[in-house]
Design an enzyme around this catalytic site. Structure first.
Site: not given
Length: 388
Positions: A300, A348, A360
């Site tokens: 990420c 994240h 993402h």
């Protein structure tokens, strides 16, 4: 986080059939692998919802460990470069020290050959530390200018060489520690992912279908919330335009209440954001791989770092640092290009593309994709950060 409750191993029942007390190893294996789907009524086993939550928790724990791995890897790289630089410096200074020692020795030899009294210069070659040399101040008074210069050079080189050797030793110790952190984080990631795969492998085809249904409903709810955010942002934009018309023209980027947190699309930020988003969009379909920074795969924070690098903006490697690399804005004022961070431990991140959506790299086993910022619920959104 609650730990997964392990099912009790079926003792005398396999798929509803009673077996002798001395069950065969084969039947026992079947029972263990089938415990989620075929355990007898009333047995202590996790529900499908509990399995889904546990798997989600394991993936998040793996992602947390991945960010720790990324931080340790970055620190290890920097520390290794520092060690290499220091060792190179030590080698160069050792060479200079040897040259200074040779010069000092030549003066001592000359004194001895000419019989010019005590071989003053030679006493410095016997000194083990710079302090030993400075303690012999009375000797300096009997030296010529060239001798004193040779001694000064020797003392300087010895002092600097010892200092660099000590720095190199400390850096090597730190490097060893960060390599240990790197190894620990890597092992943690692998363990969490293995646990998640094991849980999923025990589900029947029917349970996997039901699990997919749960995920589909979550996605539908996430899409609804994204549409609601898009509607709110459209209303804000309309309010800004009306305010600008009524006021004879408002300053660029001013919000409905005079806020300057929302930049216009044609601003410098808007231009950079377009480049970052274009890069991220080009990565869609590439696999999530923990610790990866491209070009074939990403995790990420590796994706967001690479995207903004394409726009000429340097972001730190980890989510822990990226979250502090810009200005925090409310979710309602999120603009394309902003970074969306998730969970209390900030493990994240995605890049906002507008209308409640982001690009993402979700988790292991998935690919870079567009998704609602509410993909895991609105409560897990940590913050929105404008990085440039």
């Amino acid at each position: 986080m609650a730990s997964h409750r392990k099912s009790r191993t079926p003792g005398t029942r396999v798929a509803g059939i009673r077996t002798p007390a001395l069950a065969t190893a084969a039947l026992t294996s079947v029972a263990l692998l089938s415990q989620t789907a075929e355990a007898a009524p009333g047995e202590d086993r996790p529900s499908l919802e509990e399995v889904e939550k546990k798997v989600g928790d394991l993936y998040r724990q793996a992602e947390s460990a991945t960010e720790k791995y990324n931080a340790a890897k970055e620190k290890t790289g920097k520390q290794r470069k520092r060690v290499d630089t220091l060792l190179d410096d030590v080698a160069k200074r050792t060479q200079k020290l040897n040259e200074a020692r040779s010069e000092l020795g030549s003066h001592a030899a000359a004194q001895y050959r000419t019989g010019a009294g005590m071989p003053d210069t030679a006493t410095f070659l016997l000194a083990e530390t710079p302090q030993d040399i400075f303690d012999q101040r009375q000797v300096l008074d009997r030296m010529t200018g060239r001798q004193k210069a040779a001694v000064d050079d020797y003392v300087t080189q010895q002092t600097e060489t010892m200092k660099k050797r000590q720095e190199a030793t400390e850096s090597l110790r730190t490097l060893t520690e960060t390599q240990g952190d790197l190894k620990t984080a890597k092992a943690t990631v692998q363990k969490k992912l293995a646990d998640a795969r094991e849980l999923l492998s025990k589900l029947t085809a029917e349970e996997k279908a039901r699990l997919a249904g749960i995920e589909k409903r979550k996605q539908e709810e996430a899409a609804r919330k994204a549409a609601e955010l898009a509607r709110q942002q459209a209303e804000q934009e309309q309010a800004r335009e009306e305010a600008a018309q009524q006021g004879g023209g408002a300053s660029e980027g001013s919000g409905p209440t005079g806020s300057t947190e929302t930049p216009p699309a044609h601003s410098s930020y808007g231009t950079k954001a377009e480049k970052a988003i274009a890069f991220a969009r080009a990565q869609i379909g590439k696999p999530y791989v923990w610790g990866a920074t491209g070009p074939g795969s990403y995790d990420c924070s590796g994706l967001t770092q690479a995207a903004w690098k394409a726009a000429g903006v340097s972001l730190p490697r980890t989510t822990y640092d990226q979250v502090n690399a810009g200005t925090t804005v409310p979710v309602s004022q999120a603009q394309p290009g902003d970074l969306v961070f998730f969970y209390d431990d900030v493990t994240h991140v995605g890049i906002y593309i507008g209308n409640g959506m982001m690009i993402h790299a979700p988790k292991p086993g998935t690919y870079v994709r567009e998704e609602s910022i509410y993909y895991d619920g609105d409560s897990v959104i940590h913050s929105i950060v404008r990085p440039a």
